[in-house]
Design an enzyme around this catalytic site. Structure first.
Site, PDB file in Angstrom:
ATOM      1  N   TRP A  43       8.604   3.449  -1.730  1.00 32.15           N
ATOM      2  CA  TRP A  43       9.869   3.369  -2.408  1.00 32.15           C
ATOM      3  C   TRP A  43       9.886   2.811  -3.843  1.00 32.15           C
ATOM      4  O   TRP A  43      10.915   2.865  -4.551  1.00 32.15           O
ATOM      5  CB  TRP A  43      10.816   2.459  -1.640  1.00 32.15           C
ATOM      6  CG  TRP A  43      10.993   2.846  -0.166  1.00 32.15           C
ATOM      7  CD1 TRP A  43      10.353   3.705   0.402  1.00 32.15           C
ATOM      8  CD2 TRP A  43      12.063   2.106   0.504  1.00 32.15           C
ATOM      9  NE1 TRP A  43      11.118   3.503   1.896  1.00 32.15           N
ATOM     10  CE2 TRP A  43      12.088   2.524   1.616  1.00 32.15           C
ATOM     11  CE3 TRP A  43      12.966   1.238   0.135  1.00 32.15           C
ATOM     12  CZ2 TRP A  43      12.830   2.210   2.924  1.00 32.15           C
ATOM     13  CZ3 TRP A  43      13.776   0.722   1.196  1.00 32.15           C
ATOM     14  CH2 TRP A  43      13.762   1.243   2.497  1.00 32.15           C
TER      15      TRP A  43
HETATM   16 FE1  SF4 Z   1       6.037   0.922  -1.857  1.00 34.32          FE
HETATM   17 FE2  SF4 Z   1       5.006  -1.705  -2.028  1.00 34.32          FE
HETATM   18 FE3  SF4 Z   1       7.692  -1.168  -1.932  1.00 34.32          FE
HETATM   19 FE4  SF4 Z   1       6.147  -0.845   0.360  1.00 34.32          FE
HETATM   20  S1  SF4 Z   1       6.699  -2.583  -0.753  1.00 34.32           S
HETATM   21  S2  SF4 Z   1       7.707   0.833  -0.529  1.00 34.32           S
HETATM   22  S3  SF4 Z   1       4.086   0.062  -0.699  1.00 34.32           S
HETATM   23  S4  SF4 Z   1       6.243  -0.616  -3.489  1.00 34.32           S
END
Ligand code: SF4
Ligand code: SF4
Length: 153
Positions: A43
């Protein structure tokens, strides 16, 4: 910009696994280090980057601002309460961005199940569940009809 883990910096604490809303940060059962199992489903919220106590997670820059040979480094400095993003361009230029870390204590946010169920009247309002209390305001801002301009300006 999806994330990736420097396995030599990761100690396998699992904070990134706990916080990832897309459930794509996993611990490799053999190496006991975290890795992003599906970068396409990232995301790009960077919650994992901010949660990692080892600065072991970085982001892959998109080609439009970080083409081949460039690098994006993220530095988490808890004592200062900041996250810094350093972008190094191939011609030697550098750009640095510093932003505050959210300091809400771990585990202190109320989960959805801890709120009371909405009653039937609340289903027919324009407000989302738990608004406005969850936003810590008395009432949502409104705009009256006479604040709109009708017709060409
Ligand atoms: Fe991507 Fe890290 Fe957010 Fe998970 S926590 S969606 S790996 S940016
Ligand atoms: Fe490794 Fe950082 Fe994830 Fe902990 S939060 S498992 S150190 S990448």
């Amino acid at each position: 910009m999806s994330t990736f883990v420097y396995m030599t910096s990761c100690d396998g604490c699992g904070h990134c696994v706990d916080i990832c809303p897309s459930d794509i940060m996993h611990i490799d059962p053999t190496t006991r280090r975290a890795y992003n199992i599906e970068p396409n489903f990232c995301w790009e919220c960077y919650s994992c980057v901010k949660a990692c106590p080892q600065n072991a997670i970085d982001a892959r820059g998109y080609a439009d601002f970080a083409p081949m040979g460039h690098s994006v480094r993220v530095l988490r400095e808890e004592e200062k309460g900041t996250i810094s993003w350093k972008i190094k361009f191939r011609d030697g230029r550098e750009k640095n961005f510093v932003s505050p870390i959210r300091t809400t204590p771990w585990g202190s946010i109320k989960g959805p199940a801890e709120y009371e169920d909405p009653n039937t009247q609340e289903y027919s309002t324009q407000q989302l569940a738990h608004e406005p209390d969850a936003l810590k305001v008395e009432a949502l801002p409104t705009i009256s009809r006479n604040q709109f301009v009708e017709g060409p300006l």
